[in-house]
Design a protein around this motif. Structure first.
Motif, PDB file in Angstrom:
ATOM      1  N   PRO A  59       1.176  -0.876  -0.202  1.00  0.00           N
ATOM      2  CA  PRO A  59       0.328  -0.039  -0.104  1.00  0.00           C
ATOM      3  C   PRO A  59       1.078   1.110   0.050  1.00  0.00           C
ATOM      4  CG  PRO A  59      -0.650  -1.628   1.464  1.00  0.00           C
ATOM      5  CD  PRO A  59       0.827  -2.374   1.316  1.00  0.00           C
ATOM      6  N   THR A 101      -5.333  -7.072  -4.512  1.00  0.00           N
ATOM      7  CA  THR A 101      -4.780  -5.784  -4.428  1.00  0.00           C
ATOM      8  C   THR A 101      -4.044  -5.019  -5.308  1.00  0.00           C
ATOM      9  OG1 THR A 101      -2.519  -6.346  -4.908  1.00  0.00           O
ATOM     10  CG2 THR A 101      -2.538  -6.750  -1.969  1.00  0.00           C
ATOM     11  N   LEU A 348      -4.269   5.210   3.374  1.00  0.00           N
ATOM     12  CA  LEU A 348      -3.084   3.750   4.267  1.00  0.00           C
ATOM     13  C   LEU A 348      -3.349   4.065   5.989  1.00  0.00           C
ATOM     14  CD1 LEU A 348       0.329   5.621   2.798  1.00  0.00           C
ATOM     15  CD2 LEU A 348      -0.841   3.440   2.415  1.00  0.00           C
TER      16      LEU A 348
END
Length: 360
Positions: A59, A101, A348
């Protein structure tokens, strides 16, 4: 002069955080060497890969990608992860790790992309998003940003000791300074710096990584990808006109130091390379080593110390510190300043990287 924030370490971690903080605080950036970036930052393999560091680092890498591209720091390259038939389980696990992802990965025949690849290397995963990073310009631009925003950089100013009463009193080789918050961005020296400040270390371990520059016949073709072994025993990437950078992907635990390559590690890398392709090595042009530093769980650490709330950790970036620097600096600055994450890094999770996870 008393500063709001003093940062120990002006490599990519300290420089990027200082650049994010300087518009909002009086920032002092302390570098132990005579020039910033001498150790890990200046010896980077210089590529951006969303899979490098694993799914919990991804990330930060992905969020940094747009910021790096917007600044013109990236150039296309692509990456190919290869294995032998016996390593099918590792290939499957790699694909599963990044499923969902958003990282684009596809299984391919590696012989389609690597001329001269030996017959036993039958498995491949293509990662087209991998790119070169202009590390030197990125680091220099962060340092220029610090200066432009009124921050102060002092080189040859290694931290000797620090103690806190109403604020931090910091002794360095370049003199004494005062600051409200002290940031540890000292890379391989993170734990010694913490101890010098009276703060318990986290167990940040430096490892030596070897890289060399080769000329080969054939030379890497234009558009050749970065190539990495799925088992983690080598990687290489094309570099400039007819050259490639090769590493045995070594991780040799060591003390923090001015790391130098060992002849045995160079020989191991070349032997492994010759077992992958039938290319002839014409010349070993250059070899070097750098330090990669990891926390015990191999994730970076951004946040205030649990027992000394005016001591901030910005450490443990391993080999992915440069490719994650833009997003990591924004995240760390938001935590330090008590601000909400801006939209570029809003997805995040700061808790994932907090030192509180170590439960000290």
């Amino acid at each position: 002069m008393k500063y709001d924030v003093a940062i120990a370490g002006a490599g990519i971690a300290g420089a990027s955080l200082a650049a994010e903080l300087a518009p909002y605080a009086r920032v002092l950036l302390l570098e132990s060497e005579d020039r910033p970036g001498y150790h890990s930052t200046g010896r980077s393999a210089a590529f951006w890969s969303e899979t490098y560091g694993g799914p919990h680092v991804q990330p930060l890498t992905t969020a940094s990608g747009a910021l790096l591209a917007g600044g013109g720091y990236l150039d296309p390259m692509g990456s190919l992860h290869i294995g032998r038939a016996s390593e099918g389980a590792e290939i499957d696990a790699f694909l599963a790790e990044f499923e969902g992802t958003g990282v684009a990965l596809s299984a391919i025949d590696p012989h389609d992309m690597i001329p001269g690849l030996r017959a036993e290397w039958t498995l491949g995963v293509h990662e087209p998003s991998c790119e070169y990073i202009d590390v030197g310009r990125l680091h220099d631009d962060y340092l220029r940003g610090v200066k432009k925003a009124g921050g102060t950089l002092i080189s040859s100013a290694g931290l000797v000791s620090a103690a806190r009463d109403a604020h931090w009193r910091i002794a360095t080789r370049a003199g004494d300074f005062e600051a409200d918050i002290l940031v540890n961005a000292a890379g391989a020296w993170a734990d010694p710096v913490a101890l010098a400040c009276g703060v318990a270390p986290l167990g940040i371990q430096p490892y030596r990584r070897t890289i060399m520059q080769l000329r080969t016949d054939p030379a890497p073709a234009p558009g050749s990808p970065h190539v990495a072994h799925i088992g983690g025993s080598f990687y290489w990437k094309p570099e400039g006109a007819g050259r490639l950078w090769l590493s045995p992907h070594d991780e040799i635990a060591c003390e923090p130091c001015d790391s130098q390559p060992e002849d045995l590690d160079v020989a191991i890398a070349i032997d492994r390379f010759e077992h992958v392709v039938d290319w002839r090595i014409e010349k070993l042009e250059h070899k070097w080593a750098g330090l990669r530093s990891f926390a015990p769980d191999r994730l970076p650490v951004y946040g205030f110390d649990a027992k000394q709330p005016a001591f901030f950790w910005c450490v443990g970036q391993g080999g992915f510190g440069i490719q994650t620097a833009p997003a990591a600096a924004k995240l760390a600055a938001a935590v330090l300043l008590g601000r909400t994450l801006d939209m570029t890094v809003a997805g995040l999770d700061p808790e994932r990287y907090s030192p509180a996870r170590f439960g000290r």
